[in-house]
Motif scaffolding. Structure first.
Motif, PDB file in Angstrom:
ATOM      1  N   ASP A 154       1.870  -7.586  -7.079  1.00 18.50           N
ATOM      2  CA  ASP A 154       1.861  -8.738  -6.175  1.00 18.50           C
ATOM      3  C   ASP A 154       0.592  -8.674  -5.328  1.00 18.50           C
ATOM      4  O   ASP A 154       0.464  -7.810  -4.453  1.00 18.50           O
ATOM      5  CB  ASP A 154       3.109  -8.701  -5.298  1.00 18.50           C
ATOM      6  N   LEU A 155      -0.362  -9.567  -5.580  1.00 17.31           N
ATOM      7  CA  LEU A 155      -1.644  -9.511  -4.875  1.00 17.31           C
ATOM      8  C   LEU A 155      -1.486  -9.751  -3.382  1.00 17.31           C
ATOM      9  O   LEU A 155      -2.293  -9.258  -2.585  1.00 17.31           O
ATOM     10  CB  LEU A 155      -2.618 -10.523  -5.481  1.00 17.31           C
ATOM     11  N   GLU A 156      -0.453 -10.488  -2.955  1.00 15.27           N
ATOM     12  CA  GLU A 156      -0.203 -10.640  -1.522  1.00 15.27           C
ATOM     13  C   GLU A 156       0.175  -9.298  -0.892  1.00 15.27           C
ATOM     14  O   GLU A 156      -0.234  -8.988   0.230  1.00 15.27           O
ATOM     15  CB  GLU A 156       0.904 -11.667  -1.278  1.00 15.27           C
ATOM     16  N   SER A 157       0.939  -8.495  -1.615  1.00 17.52           N
ATOM     17  CA  SER A 157       1.306  -7.168  -1.127  1.00 17.52           C
ATOM     18  C   SER A 157       0.070  -6.277  -1.036  1.00 17.52           C
ATOM     19  O   SER A 157      -0.077  -5.495  -0.082  1.00 17.52           O
ATOM     20  CB  SER A 157       2.346  -6.533  -2.055  1.00 17.52           C
ATOM     21  N   VAL A 158      -0.819  -6.387  -2.011  1.00 17.51           N
ATOM     22  CA  VAL A 158      -2.060  -5.606  -1.978  1.00 17.51           C
ATOM     23  C   VAL A 158      -2.876  -5.976  -0.747  1.00 17.51           C
ATOM     24  O   VAL A 158      -3.354  -5.102  -0.009  1.00 17.51           O
ATOM     25  CB  VAL A 158      -2.881  -5.828  -3.264  1.00 17.51           C
ATOM     26  N   LEU A 172      -5.548  -4.793 -12.690  1.00 16.83           N
ATOM     27  CA  LEU A 172      -5.887  -5.812 -11.699  1.00 16.83           C
ATOM     28  C   LEU A 172      -5.418  -5.442 -10.294  1.00 16.83           C
ATOM     29  O   LEU A 172      -6.126  -5.688  -9.310  1.00 16.83           O
ATOM     30  CB  LEU A 172      -5.307  -7.159 -12.121  1.00 16.83           C
ATOM     31  N   GLY A 173      -4.232  -4.864 -10.169  1.00 21.42           N
ATOM     32  CA  GLY A 173      -3.750  -4.455  -8.856  1.00 21.42           C
ATOM     33  C   GLY A 173      -4.670  -3.435  -8.217  1.00 21.42           C
ATOM     34  O   GLY A 173      -5.008  -3.532  -7.023  1.00 21.42           O
ATOM     35  N   HIS A 174      -5.099  -2.449  -9.001  1.00 23.89           N
ATOM     36  CA  HIS A 174      -6.005  -1.432  -8.463  1.00 23.89           C
ATOM     37  C   HIS A 174      -7.411  -1.973  -8.248  1.00 23.89           C
ATOM     38  O   HIS A 174      -8.114  -1.542  -7.323  1.00 23.89           O
ATOM     39  CB  HIS A 174      -6.028  -0.215  -9.395  1.00 23.89           C
ATOM     40  N   ARG A 216      -3.141  -3.715   6.812  1.00 21.59           N
ATOM     41  CA  ARG A 216      -2.481  -2.693   7.632  1.00 21.59           C
ATOM     42  C   ARG A 216      -3.307  -1.413   7.678  1.00 21.59           C
ATOM     43  O   ARG A 216      -3.432  -0.777   8.740  1.00 21.59           O
ATOM     44  CB  ARG A 216      -1.080  -2.394   7.086  1.00 21.59           C
ATOM     45  N   PHE A 217      -3.870  -1.037   6.535  1.00 20.45           N
ATOM     46  CA  PHE A 217      -4.670   0.181   6.514  1.00 20.45           C
ATOM     47  C   PHE A 217      -5.882   0.042   7.432  1.00 20.45           C
ATOM     48  O   PHE A 217      -6.197   0.956   8.214  1.00 20.45           O
ATOM     49  CB  PHE A 217      -5.126   0.505   5.089  1.00 20.45           C
ATOM     50  N   GLU A 218      -6.565  -1.080   7.338  1.00 19.87           N
ATOM     51  CA  GLU A 218      -7.755  -1.268   8.159  1.00 19.87           C
ATOM     52  C   GLU A 218      -7.415  -1.294   9.648  1.00 19.87           C
ATOM     53  O   GLU A 218      -8.218  -0.862  10.478  1.00 19.87           O
ATOM     54  CB  GLU A 218      -8.462  -2.561   7.755  1.00 19.87           C
ATOM     55  N   ALA A 219      -6.232  -1.781   9.993  1.00 17.61           N
ATOM     56  CA  ALA A 219      -5.815  -1.803  11.393  1.00 17.61           C
ATOM     57  C   ALA A 219      -5.519  -0.405  11.925  1.00 17.61           C
ATOM     58  O   ALA A 219      -5.725  -0.132  13.115  1.00 17.61           O
ATOM     59  CB  ALA A 219      -4.588  -2.701  11.556  1.00 17.61           C
TER      60      ALA A 219
END
Length: 323
Positions: free
Chosen positions: A83-87, A131-133, A93-96
């Motif tokens: 799910d690209l929205e989840s990615v 694609l997800g990665h 979140r990680f960047e925050a």
């Protein structure tokens, strides 16, 4: 009973360098190779973000690791590569929460399942494994490039990438689907991506290194998923028997990924796998991947297709131009 290890004196978990002060992301960290890589990174002092499709399973894995590593070194975050929205949500979140990223381990995957599609309409194996990665790496690339010193992207492939072809006329296998053919395509895409990413980073003068690896034949849940989705108890029993007889442990299977992520001898663009019999087990070493995986024209062709499908465009600067 599993076959005996033939390379007990080779590179081992004890040889993982000190990781104190480093931040690592491992996809699929709740089981198998990702679980054991997470354990090794954290035991050597790294802070590990366990990127898992299921928060419940991720938190259970973190609790299981509590006896081996300090709990404050492990953070569980939801990441569904299908799910690209989840990615994108994971990246935000990680960047925050983190200003640095030293190692990204693109480890999670799916193998030889009945045809199904991701949330974005991609054939599931190509969508998750490649694609997800691809989207995740593109989203985290700024953090990797901004982190002081050398940083690394390690993408998990498979020896079966050698059977793969990139079927540009039917990437999603809508016309004719073969579970192993689709898996091999996704694993070839992993190696093509790892090499092309390293070339583009090098041309841009970046300190980020990109490498590929494979675990050989390791006993993980990967082999069980296909028979379970088919409801084939016979295939499941057969796979479990084969794993018990021939596979090395998931702990051993994680060594190539750990070697690729941490060995100071590697500089980028390498392919790492177990060096024992038939490259199915043993201590990690640098190996040659398939002839097709070194096809730079093929890799350059796959890159813009991956950008278009994911909507994630990589920025390398003027030093790198599309072809």
């Amino acid at each position: 009973m599993a076959l005996p290890l033939l390379d007990a004196n080779g590179w081992s978990l004890d040889d993982v360098p000190d990781q104190s002060g480093r931040t690592v992301v491992v996809t699929g960290a709740n089981s198998g190779l990702g679980y054991h890589a997470t354990r090794a990174f954290a035991r050597k002092g790294a802070d590990v973000v366990m990127a898992c499709r299921s928060l419940e399973r991720g938190e259970r894995a973190r609790d299981d690791l509590a006896d081996a590593v300090p709990a404050d070194r492990l953070a569980v975050e939801r990441l569904d590569l299908a799910d690209l929205e989840s990615v994108q949500s994971f990246v935000e979140r990680f960047e925050a929460d983190h200003t640095e990223l030293h190692v990204l381990c693109n480890n999670a995957g799916i193998m030889a399942i009945p045809r199904r599609e991701t949330a974005d309409g991609f054939e599931y194996q190509f969508g998750v494994n490649h694609l997800g990665h691809f989207a995740l790496t593109g989203g985290l690339l700024d953090r990797l490039r901004a982190t002081e010193g050398e940083t690394r992207v390690v993408t998990q492939s498979s020896g079966l990438h050698a059977n793969g072809e990139i079927q540009f006329d039917d990437l999603q296998f809508e016309d004719e689907y073969g579970e192993w053919t689709a898996y091999a395509q996704s694993k070839l895409a992993n190696v093509l991506f790892a090499y092309e990413l390293d070339r583009r980073l090098d041309a841009a003068g970046s300190d980020v290194a990109s490498l590929a690896c494979h675990p050989g034949y390791a006993d993980t849940n990967l082999q069980r998923r296909g028979p379970e989705l088919r409801g084939s108890r016979l295939r499941l029993w057969g796979m479990q028997a084969a794993n018990a007889l021939f596979a090395q442990s998931a702990r051993r299977g994680a060594l190539p990924m750990l070697y690729a992520a941490t060995s100071p001898e590697l500089t980028g663009g390498e392919y790492v796998g177990p060096g024992g019999i038939a490259n199915l087990r043993g201590a990690p070493e640098v190996q040659a991947s398939s002839d097709r995986s070194y096809d730079e024209a093929l890799a350059r062709r796959l890159w813009p297709v991956s950008e278009e499908l994911t909507g994630v465009e990589y920025e390398f600067g003027d030093a790198v131009t599309a072809e």
